[in-house]
Design a protein around this motif. Structure first.
Motif, PDB file in Angstrom:
ATOM      1  N   SER A  89       0.836  -1.198   0.000  1.00  0.00           N
ATOM      2  CA  SER A  89       0.000   0.000   0.000  1.00  0.00           C
ATOM      3  C   SER A  89       0.871   1.248   0.000  1.00  0.00           C
ATOM      4  N   LEU A 124      -5.190  -2.842   0.227  1.00  0.00           N
ATOM      5  CA  LEU A 124      -5.538  -2.212  -1.043  1.00  0.00           C
ATOM      6  C   LEU A 124      -7.027  -2.309  -1.355  1.00  0.00           C
ATOM      7  N   PHE A 166      -5.701   0.991  -7.719  1.00  0.00           N
ATOM      8  CA  PHE A 166      -4.313   0.545  -7.573  1.00  0.00           C
ATOM      9  C   PHE A 166      -3.930  -0.306  -8.778  1.00  0.00           C
TER      10      PHE A 166
END
Length: 210
Positions: free
Chosen positions: A31, A147, A154
């Motif tokens: 992350s 995420l 992402f």
């Protein structure tokens, strides 16, 4: 970890998820806050679903079942025999048990992907199962890294010999990603690992300032 270099290689600054599938398979996620997680990558003895070795084992099993009537006929039988230069399926057992490493077995995996792309029903089911296993690994890593719960898009980088853009396995994985992880943007490495390492070094230097 080295896997994060592939995220850099995809053009993102060390944030996202990478899914690799070749002889083996592994998923790694990180992350923006730096939290990271991995999934799979345990090796053939631990049945890493979607790896080349896993797909090859399933291929051999399908050929064996077709040979003795326990399963449907499949184009994999002829494909494997031709690839190995064997006269018939009966010789396959001796070849398989004569291999000393994982790589020779895993090298049969592309035959399943090709047969699936050509429409063979047995191979298509096999590839679908492999794709499901890879998706589970990617999702587990992305979730553990935070995420999936971040609410932010992402990158999800696909890498490895079995996840080339043109493969039937890649197509199944990409379709699954769009359905199961809508925040993920599928990308492919734009540079190799060595350049990715250089990008990571530059990024770290920039973070430290002059």
């Amino acid at each position: 970890m080295g896997q994060v270099l592939w995220v850099c290689a995809g053009g993102w600054k060390c944030c996202g998820c990478v899914l690799v599938a070749g002889t083996g398979t592994i998923a790694f996620a990180r992350s923006r806050s730096g939290k990271s997680a991995r999934s799979a990558g345990w090796g053939p003895l631990f049945l890493d679903a979607g790896s080349g070795y896993d797909i090859a084992q399933r291929t051999l099993a399908a050929v064996a079942r077709a040979a003795d009537g326990r399963g449907p006929a499949t184009a994999l039988s002829g494909a494997v025999a031709r690839h190995l230069g064997l006269g018939d399926t009966a010789a396959l057992m001796g070849w398989a048990y004569g291999q000393e490493g994982w790589a020779a077995i895993a090298a049969l995996a592309p035959l399943a992907l090709e047969a699936a792309g050509a429409g063979d029903a047995v191979a298509r089911k096999l590839v679908a199962e492999a794709a499901a296993g890879l998706l589970t690994s990617a999702s587990a890593a992305a979730k553990a890294a935070g995420l999936l719960d971040s609410g932010e898009p992402f990158p999800l980088v696909l890498s490895g010999s079995l996840l080339s853009r043109e493969s039937s396995l890649c197509a199944a994985v990409v379709e699954g990603i769009h359905k199961q992880m809508p925040l993920a943007s599928v990308i492919f490495p734009s540079v190799d690992a060595a350049i990715g390492a250089a990008l990571l070094a530059i990024a770290n230097r920039d973070d430290l300032g002059p």
